[in-house]
Design a protein around this motif. Sequence first.
Motif, PDB file in Angstrom:
ATOM      1  N   ILE A   1      20.947  60.023  16.169  1.00  0.00           N
ATOM      2  CA  ILE A   1      19.808  60.792  15.657  1.00  0.00           C
ATOM      3  C   ILE A   1      18.526  59.967  15.749  1.00  0.00           C
ATOM      4  O   ILE A   1      17.462  60.475  16.128  1.00  0.00           O
ATOM      5  CB  ILE A   1      20.066  61.240  14.202  1.00  0.00           C
ATOM      6  CG1 ILE A   1      21.132  62.341  14.177  1.00  0.00           C
ATOM      7  CG2 ILE A   1      18.776  61.748  13.551  1.00  0.00           C
ATOM      8  CD1 ILE A   1      21.544  62.778  12.784  1.00  0.00           C
ATOM      9  N   GLU A   2      18.612  58.684  15.418  1.00  0.00           N
ATOM     10  CA  GLU A   2      17.430  57.828  15.507  1.00  0.00           C
ATOM     11  C   GLU A   2      16.948  57.714  16.957  1.00  0.00           C
ATOM     12  O   GLU A   2      15.737  57.673  17.213  1.00  0.00           O
ATOM     13  CB  GLU A   2      17.735  56.450  14.923  1.00  0.00           C
ATOM     14  CG  GLU A   2      17.902  56.451  13.408  1.00  0.00           C
ATOM     15  CD  GLU A   2      16.730  57.122  12.702  1.00  0.00           C
ATOM     16  OE1 GLU A   2      15.569  56.703  12.945  1.00  0.00           O
ATOM     17  OE2 GLU A   2      16.956  58.073  11.921  1.00  0.00           O
ATOM     18  N   THR A   3      17.896  57.670  17.900  1.00  0.00           N
ATOM     19  CA  THR A   3      17.520  57.658  19.324  1.00  0.00           C
ATOM     20  C   THR A   3      16.771  58.934  19.684  1.00  0.00           C
ATOM     21  O   THR A   3      15.752  58.902  20.400  1.00  0.00           O
ATOM     22  CB  THR A   3      18.781  57.516  20.209  1.00  0.00           C
ATOM     23  OG1 THR A   3      19.413  56.280  19.932  1.00  0.00           O
ATOM     24  CG2 THR A   3      18.423  57.587  21.689  1.00  0.00           C
ATOM     25  N   LEU A   4      17.262  60.059  19.186  1.00  0.00           N
ATOM     26  CA  LEU A   4      16.606  61.341  19.454  1.00  0.00           C
ATOM     27  C   LEU A   4      15.206  61.376  18.854  1.00  0.00           C
ATOM     28  O   LEU A   4      14.247  61.845  19.480  1.00  0.00           O
ATOM     29  CB  LEU A   4      17.448  62.490  18.890  1.00  0.00           C
ATOM     30  CG  LEU A   4      18.802  62.731  19.557  1.00  0.00           C
ATOM     31  CD1 LEU A   4      19.574  63.813  18.810  1.00  0.00           C
ATOM     32  CD2 LEU A   4      18.635  63.128  21.019  1.00  0.00           C
ATOM     33  N   LYS A   5      15.079  60.888  17.629  1.00  0.00           N
ATOM     34  CA  LYS A   5      13.768  60.906  16.963  1.00  0.00           C
ATOM     35  C   LYS A   5      12.744  60.077  17.735  1.00  0.00           C
ATOM     36  O   LYS A   5      11.578  60.464  17.859  1.00  0.00           O
ATOM     37  CB  LYS A   5      13.902  60.405  15.533  1.00  0.00           C
ATOM     38  CG  LYS A   5      14.590  61.384  14.591  1.00  0.00           C
ATOM     39  CD  LYS A   5      14.609  60.847  13.176  1.00  0.00           C
ATOM     40  CE  LYS A   5      15.212  61.843  12.202  1.00  0.00           C
ATOM     41  NZ  LYS A   5      15.198  61.332  10.818  1.00  0.00           N
ATOM     42  N   LYS A   6      13.191  58.926  18.247  1.00  0.00           N
ATOM     43  CA  LYS A   6      12.280  58.079  19.028  1.00  0.00           C
ATOM     44  C   LYS A   6      11.811  58.785  20.295  1.00  0.00           C
ATOM     45  O   LYS A   6      10.760  58.461  20.841  1.00  0.00           O
ATOM     46  CB  LYS A   6      12.969  56.763  19.374  1.00  0.00           C
ATOM     47  CG  LYS A   6      13.147  55.839  18.185  1.00  0.00           C
ATOM     48  CD  LYS A   6      13.929  54.592  18.555  1.00  0.00           C
ATOM     49  CE  LYS A   6      14.161  53.704  17.330  1.00  0.00           C
ATOM     50  NZ  LYS A   6      15.020  52.528  17.649  1.00  0.00           N
ATOM     51  N   ALA A   7      12.621  59.749  20.760  1.00  0.00           N
ATOM     52  CA  ALA A   7      12.267  60.527  21.953  1.00  0.00           C
ATOM     53  C   ALA A   7      11.473  61.793  21.580  1.00  0.00           C
ATOM     54  O   ALA A   7      11.218  62.636  22.437  1.00  0.00           O
ATOM     55  CB  ALA A   7      13.526  60.907  22.721  1.00  0.00           C
TER      56      ALA A   7
ATOM     57  N   VAL B   1      15.291  67.035  14.295  1.00  0.00           N
ATOM     58  CA  VAL B   1      16.711  67.253  14.014  1.00  0.00           C
ATOM     59  C   VAL B   1      16.874  68.198  12.827  1.00  0.00           C
ATOM     60  O   VAL B   1      16.396  67.926  11.726  1.00  0.00           O
ATOM     61  CB  VAL B   1      17.415  65.903  13.738  1.00  0.00           C
ATOM     62  CG1 VAL B   1      18.901  66.132  13.484  1.00  0.00           C
ATOM     63  CG2 VAL B   1      17.213  64.945  14.923  1.00  0.00           C
ATOM     64  N   TYR B   2      17.567  69.310  13.088  1.00  0.00           N
ATOM     65  CA  TYR B   2      17.758  70.369  12.087  1.00  0.00           C
ATOM     66  C   TYR B   2      19.239  70.473  11.723  1.00  0.00           C
ATOM     67  O   TYR B   2      20.070  70.778  12.574  1.00  0.00           O
ATOM     68  CB  TYR B   2      17.287  71.717  12.633  1.00  0.00           C
ATOM     69  CG  TYR B   2      15.814  71.767  12.957  1.00  0.00           C
ATOM     70  CD1 TYR B   2      14.896  72.306  12.060  1.00  0.00           C
ATOM     71  CD2 TYR B   2      15.334  71.277  14.175  1.00  0.00           C
ATOM     72  CE1 TYR B   2      13.538  72.353  12.360  1.00  0.00           C
ATOM     73  CE2 TYR B   2      13.983  71.312  14.483  1.00  0.00           C
ATOM     74  CZ  TYR B   2      13.092  71.847  13.573  1.00  0.00           C
ATOM     75  OH  TYR B   2      11.750  71.889  13.870  1.00  0.00           O
ATOM     76  N   GLY B   3      19.566  70.217  10.466  1.00  0.00           N
ATOM     77  CA  GLY B   3      20.940  70.310  10.012  1.00  0.00           C
ATOM     78  C   GLY B   3      21.220  71.644   9.345  1.00  0.00           C
ATOM     79  O   GLY B   3      20.400  72.132   8.555  1.00  0.00           O
ATOM     80  N   ALA B   4      22.361  72.243   9.653  1.00  0.00           N
ATOM     81  CA  ALA B   4      22.754  73.504   9.013  1.00  0.00           C
ATOM     82  C   ALA B   4      23.435  73.187   7.689  1.00  0.00           C
ATOM     83  O   ALA B   4      24.446  72.490   7.658  1.00  0.00           O
ATOM     84  CB  ALA B   4      23.701  74.283   9.926  1.00  0.00           C
TER      85      ALA B   4
ATOM     86  N   LEU C   1      25.482  60.696   5.319  1.00  0.00           N
ATOM     87  CA  LEU C   1      24.596  59.858   6.123  1.00  0.00           C
ATOM     88  C   LEU C   1      23.856  60.660   7.185  1.00  0.00           C
ATOM     89  O   LEU C   1      22.662  60.472   7.399  1.00  0.00           O
ATOM     90  CB  LEU C   1      25.393  58.730   6.784  1.00  0.00           C
ATOM     91  CG  LEU C   1      25.646  57.489   5.931  1.00  0.00           C
ATOM     92  CD1 LEU C   1      26.513  56.496   6.685  1.00  0.00           C
ATOM     93  CD2 LEU C   1      24.340  56.834   5.504  1.00  0.00           C
ATOM     94  N   VAL C   2      24.571  61.562   7.843  1.00  0.00           N
ATOM     95  CA  VAL C   2      23.937  62.390   8.872  1.00  0.00           C
ATOM     96  C   VAL C   2      22.907  63.313   8.229  1.00  0.00           C
ATOM     97  O   VAL C   2      21.787  63.491   8.742  1.00  0.00           O
ATOM     98  CB  VAL C   2      24.997  63.203   9.656  1.00  0.00           C
ATOM     99  CG1 VAL C   2      24.329  64.215  10.574  1.00  0.00           C
ATOM    100  CG2 VAL C   2      25.892  62.263  10.459  1.00  0.00           C
ATOM    101  N   ARG C   3      23.252  63.876   7.077  1.00  0.00           N
ATOM    102  CA  ARG C   3      22.336  64.757   6.352  1.00  0.00           C
ATOM    103  C   ARG C   3      21.028  64.033   6.024  1.00  0.00           C
ATOM    104  O   ARG C   3      19.937  64.581   6.172  1.00  0.00           O
ATOM    105  CB  ARG C   3      23.024  65.220   5.067  1.00  0.00           C
ATOM    106  CG  ARG C   3      22.237  66.187   4.205  1.00  0.00           C
ATOM    107  CD  ARG C   3      22.984  66.396   2.895  1.00  0.00           C
ATOM    108  NE  ARG C   3      24.338  66.880   3.152  1.00  0.00           N
ATOM    109  CZ  ARG C   3      24.704  68.136   3.014  1.00  0.00           C
ATOM    110  NH1 ARG C   3      23.843  69.027   2.589  1.00  0.00           N
ATOM    111  NH2 ARG C   3      25.943  68.502   3.260  1.00  0.00           N
ATOM    112  N   GLU C   4      21.163  62.770   5.592  1.00  0.00           N
ATOM    113  CA  GLU C   4      19.973  61.997   5.223  1.00  0.00           C
ATOM    114  C   GLU C   4      19.080  61.697   6.423  1.00  0.00           C
ATOM    115  O   GLU C   4      17.877  61.464   6.260  1.00  0.00           O
ATOM    116  CB  GLU C   4      20.398  60.686   4.549  1.00  0.00           C
ATOM    117  CG  GLU C   4      20.993  60.886   3.165  1.00  0.00           C
ATOM    118  CD  GLU C   4      21.566  59.604   2.581  1.00  0.00           C
ATOM    119  OE1 GLU C   4      21.541  58.561   3.285  1.00  0.00           O
ATOM    120  OE2 GLU C   4      22.035  59.637   1.425  1.00  0.00           O
ATOM    121  N   HIS C   5      19.659  61.703   7.614  1.00  0.00           N
ATOM    122  CA  HIS C   5      18.869  61.424   8.818  1.00  0.00           C
ATOM    123  C   HIS C   5      18.236  62.676   9.428  1.00  0.00           C
ATOM    124  O   HIS C   5      17.396  62.564  10.318  1.00  0.00           O
ATOM    125  CB  HIS C   5      19.743  60.722   9.868  1.00  0.00           C
ATOM    126  CG  HIS C   5      19.926  59.253   9.614  1.00  0.00           C
ATOM    127  ND1 HIS C   5      20.822  58.779   8.680  1.00  0.00           N
ATOM    128  CD2 HIS C   5      19.332  58.157  10.148  1.00  0.00           C
ATOM    129  CE1 HIS C   5      20.784  57.458   8.666  1.00  0.00           C
ATOM    130  NE2 HIS C   5      19.886  57.052   9.542  1.00  0.00           N
TER     131      HIS C   5
END
Length: 248
Positions: free
Chosen positions: A167-173, A177-180, A211-215
Amino acid sequence: MEFENNINERIEGRNAVIEALRAGRAIDKIYIAKGEVDQTLGHIASKARAQGVVVVETDRRKLDAMSQTHAHQGVVALCAVKEYCTVEDLLQRAAEKGEAPFLVMCDEISDPHNLGAIIRTAECVGAHGVIIPKRRSAGLTAVVDKASAGAAEHLPIARVPNLSAAIETLKKAGVWVYGAAAEGTSPLWKTDLTGSICIVIGSEGDGISRLVREHCDVLVSIPMKGEISSLNASAAAAVLMYEALRQR
């Protein structure tokens, strides 16, 4: 375990598994008899881990149930139907098409039929790829491929050791990020899903992990009118993906 009676997705026996690893065959997981790790099985396990293959110690009775040759010699390899790629490959695929990245991340989807259904929908809506974790998840096996109606053959699948890092890699790009999540504060119909996005779908039982939710940048809730408070994981994924497609 996500094994079923498909002879094309298994390699059994020590020499056969060693040769498959040596040849660079796409292997999803290797199951080794618990408590019987001798020198040969230890070599298989270390070589597999060095190649990024998940190694699972399991009861010999389960290996017997998996085996079709009845001569597994304490090791069965579950093959992937094709090679996995990286998150960077998915972003590059979007760039080559001149499109904003549209990705789907599956957080510990253990049911291969659910994962296959998500891959099928992702391919149908024009997503650029699906991201799954190495552990506690169904892999790209023949069962998943069949459940995807062949979509897994056309859509790149990235398998990563850590979803939060991905997720952090995606954010840098520049990807949002949307979590259901049932308790999400952003109702789906009011959420902007245009631009560079990744939709995260949680496991069938527990939803998105802490952890994923927090990101995640945004937690999105799907409107519910009935007595049951949640959708099947693949159904929830389809609702979000098609709303994203409508907006895009």
